[in-house]
Design a protein around this motif. Structure first.
Motif, PDB file in Angstrom:
ATOM      1  N   SER A 158       0.513  -1.397   0.242  1.00  0.00           N
ATOM      2  CA  SER A 158      -0.095   0.029   0.191  1.00  0.00           C
ATOM      3  C   SER A 158       1.369   1.122  -0.298  1.00  0.00           C
ATOM      4  O   SER A 158       0.282   1.948  -0.701  1.00  0.00           O
ATOM      5  N   PRO A 159       2.635   1.493   0.779  1.00  0.00           N
ATOM      6  CA  PRO A 159       2.947   2.970   1.005  1.00  0.00           C
ATOM      7  C   PRO A 159       3.274   3.185  -1.062  1.00  0.00           C
ATOM      8  O   PRO A 159       3.820   4.138  -0.776  1.00  0.00           O
ATOM      9  N   ALA A 160       3.643   2.196  -1.503  1.00  0.00           N
ATOM     10  CA  ALA A 160       4.083   2.534  -2.796  1.00  0.00           C
ATOM     11  C   ALA A 160       3.227   2.774  -4.291  1.00  0.00           C
ATOM     12  O   ALA A 160       2.300   2.255  -3.790  1.00  0.00           O
ATOM     13  N   LYS A 161       3.816   2.659  -5.339  1.00  0.00           N
ATOM     14  CA  LYS A 161       3.190   2.955  -6.080  1.00  0.00           C
ATOM     15  C   LYS A 161       3.511   1.850  -7.342  1.00  0.00           C
ATOM     16  O   LYS A 161       4.699   2.064  -7.562  1.00  0.00           O
ATOM     17  N   TRP A 162       2.429   0.818  -7.634  1.00  0.00           N
ATOM     18  CA  TRP A 162       2.585  -0.519  -8.074  1.00  0.00           C
ATOM     19  C   TRP A 162       1.717  -0.031 -10.163  1.00  0.00           C
ATOM     20  O   TRP A 162       0.711   0.294  -9.752  1.00  0.00           O
ATOM     21  N   GLY A 163       2.900  -1.436 -10.448  1.00  0.00           N
ATOM     22  CA  GLY A 163       1.750  -0.985 -12.080  1.00  0.00           C
ATOM     23  C   GLY A 163       1.927  -2.521 -12.362  1.00  0.00           C
ATOM     24  O   GLY A 163       2.582  -3.667 -11.751  1.00  0.00           O
ATOM     25  N   GLU A 164       1.810  -2.740 -13.731  1.00  0.00           N
ATOM     26  CA  GLU A 164       1.503  -4.017 -14.371  1.00  0.00           C
ATOM     27  C   GLU A 164       3.088  -3.950 -15.328  1.00  0.00           C
ATOM     28  O   GLU A 164       2.480  -2.837 -15.957  1.00  0.00           O
ATOM     29  N   MET A 165       3.690  -5.390 -16.183  1.00  0.00           N
ATOM     30  CA  MET A 165       3.274  -4.655 -17.376  1.00  0.00           C
ATOM     31  C   MET A 165       2.805  -6.160 -18.343  1.00  0.00           C
ATOM     32  O   MET A 165       1.543  -6.495 -18.481  1.00  0.00           O
ATOM     33  N   ILE A 166       3.706  -7.091 -18.435  1.00  0.00           N
ATOM     34  CA  ILE A 166       3.272  -7.945 -18.825  1.00  0.00           C
ATOM     35  C   ILE A 166       2.651  -9.310 -18.679  1.00  0.00           C
ATOM     36  O   ILE A 166       1.970  -9.558 -18.567  1.00  0.00           O
TER      37      ILE A 166
END
Length: 202
Positions: A144-152
């Motif tokens: 929760s404290p950080a920004k996460w994304g996705e790739m493949i």
């Protein structure tokens, strides 16, 4: 004392001092014994295995980058802080990670067949501690404290890392307490202005 530090703080002085301290332990060693003196029959039986306590002490002298391995999606996301992630091959890009089978992220990583390898930047010490300290968050709440994304692969990727790799598992081998995972890189992020965290003994 085990330290997590910016890359810029690590120099030849720390490395030289650590090497000297290790070598000093063996200055009285004699032929026929790795630790000095003559071996007993019991020692000969185990002469093919290094002393565990000394091995752990010596590993603390090895400077390593601090990373988070992460896998899963939504409430099923899991991750852990590691220093045991390395490049295995550059062409094609392949990496190797060693994961303790007792950690909760282990089965999620193997179950999804993919994971992200996120090399932390100098301002992410708190995140490293969050993914490694019992009682500071658990399960998916650690993200929760950080920004996460996705790739493949769909694995959670830390967007503000020093660099992140999206990894697809090619093979795994159980060895003692850990699983050795070999994975190919299918996508990557490089934030070249972010300095890496390093871990070493001071």
């Amino acid at each position: 004392m085990r330290q997590i530090v910016p890359y810029a703080r690590v120099g030849h002085a720390e490395i030289s001092i650590t090497c000297f301290a290790v070598c000093e332990r063996f200055e009285d060693g004699k032929p026929g014994s790795a630790m000095g003196g003559h071996m007993t029959n019991q020692e000969r039986l185990h002469s093919d295995q290094a002393d565990t306590a000394l091995f752990k002490d010596m590993l603390r002298a090895v400077v390593g980058s601090v990373s988070i391995l992460a896998a899963g999606q939504g409430a099923g996301r899991r991750g852990l802080t590691v220093t045991a992630g390395v490049s295995l091959c550059a062409d094609p890009p392949i990496v190797l990670a060693c994961i303790n089978r007792n950690v909760e992220a282990h089965d999620v990583i193997l179950g999804t067949g993919a994971f992200s390898w996120n090399v932390l930047s100098v301002d992410q010490l708190e995140l490293a501690e969050r993914f490694s300290t019992p009682g500071i968050g658990n399960g998916a709440s650690r993200f929760s404290p950080a920004k996460w994304g996705e790739m493949i692969t769909g694995s959670p990727v830390l967007l503000a890392s020093a660099c992140s790799f999206d990894c697809k598992i090619q093979g795994a081998l159980e060895q003692e307490t850990h699983t050795i995972i070999v994975a190919s890189i299918v996508a990557q992020i490089f934030n070249k202005n972010n300095f890496s965290l390093l871990c070493f003994d001071e």
